[in-house]
Design an enzyme around this catalytic site. Sequence first.
Site, mmCIF file in Angstrom:
data_model
loop_
_atom_site.group_PDB
_atom_site.id
_atom_site.type_symbol
_atom_site.label_atom_id
_atom_site.label_comp_id
_atom_site.label_asym_id
_atom_site.label_seq_id
_atom_site.Cartn_x
_atom_site.Cartn_y
_atom_site.Cartn_z
ATOM 1 N N HIS A 154 0.914 -1.327 0.072
ATOM 2 C CA HIS A 154 -0.124 0.030 -0.085
ATOM 3 C C HIS A 154 0.840 1.297 -0.078
ATOM 4 O O HIS A 154 0.824 2.137 -0.632
ATOM 5 C CB HIS A 154 -1.061 0.123 1.317
ATOM 6 C CG HIS A 154 -1.845 1.190 1.359
ATOM 7 N ND1 HIS A 154 -3.083 1.206 0.885
ATOM 8 C CD2 HIS A 154 -1.501 2.469 1.695
ATOM 9 C CE1 HIS A 154 -3.502 2.629 1.147
ATOM 10 N NE2 HIS A 154 -2.655 3.128 1.905
ATOM 11 N N GLU A 155 1.894 1.202 0.802
ATOM 12 C CA GLU A 155 2.650 2.495 0.845
ATOM 13 C C GLU A 155 3.599 2.623 -0.300
ATOM 14 O O GLU A 155 3.918 3.761 -0.863
ATOM 15 C CB GLU A 155 3.567 2.341 2.234
ATOM 16 C CG GLU A 155 2.764 2.302 3.515
ATOM 17 C CD GLU A 155 1.832 3.561 3.517
ATOM 18 O OE1 GLU A 155 2.261 4.765 3.028
ATOM 19 O OE2 GLU A 155 0.743 3.347 4.093
ATOM 20 N N HIS A 206 1.778 4.695 -2.875
ATOM 21 C CA HIS A 206 2.072 6.090 -2.598
ATOM 22 C C HIS A 206 3.424 6.633 -3.017
ATOM 23 O O HIS A 206 3.316 7.572 -3.895
ATOM 24 C CB HIS A 206 1.906 6.530 -1.267
ATOM 25 C CG HIS A 206 0.541 6.176 -0.453
ATOM 26 N ND1 HIS A 206 -0.418 7.008 -0.960
ATOM 27 C CD2 HIS A 206 0.101 5.709 0.310
ATOM 28 C CE1 HIS A 206 -1.459 6.870 -0.143
ATOM 29 N NE2 HIS A 206 -1.482 5.863 0.747
#
Length: 150
Positions: free
Chosen positions: A67-68, A71
Site C-alpha cells: 500500500h505504501e 503512494h
Amino acid sequence: MTDYELTEMIKEISETVFHKPFKHRGLFNSRLRTTGGRYMLRSHNIEINPGSYAKFGYAELEGIIKHELCHYHLHLEGKGYKHRDADFRNLLKETNSPRFCSHLEPNRKRQSAKRYIYQCVSCQTDYIRKIRMNTERYRCGRCAGKLAIK
C-alpha cells in the site's frame, strides 16, 4: 526485525510486485497508533507501525508495504498518489494491495467517547456533553433552572 531488514524487504517487494527500485529507507515507528504505515513525502521514506507486524504477522506487513509503495511510486512519477485519486486506486487493484489495514477496517465501530448527561431539575430537559461541566456555574437554557447530573 530491524530497520535494515525492513528496508531490504521493501526493496524486494518493490522489485517483484512493482518492477521498480525502492531507493530510500524503511523504518519502524512505534509512535504510529491509528495507521499501519505511512509514506513520507519529503524524505520518501516509509514508516511502519511495529504493532501491526507483531499483532498480525508477515502477511499484514506485506500488505501495508505494498500500500505504501503505491503512494511512493506514484508520487515519484508525478501521478495521483492520494487515496482519492484514480491512479492510486487503479494501482492498488493492479498490485492486489489492501486499501485498509486489518485492524482499521472501515466498518469496524470505534469506541464511543464518554458522555455526560445533565438534566434540568425544573423542566427535565436533557443536555448531553462530551466534557464535564460545573453545574453550579451553568443553568438550563430553556427555563434557567438548576442542572443536575443524570
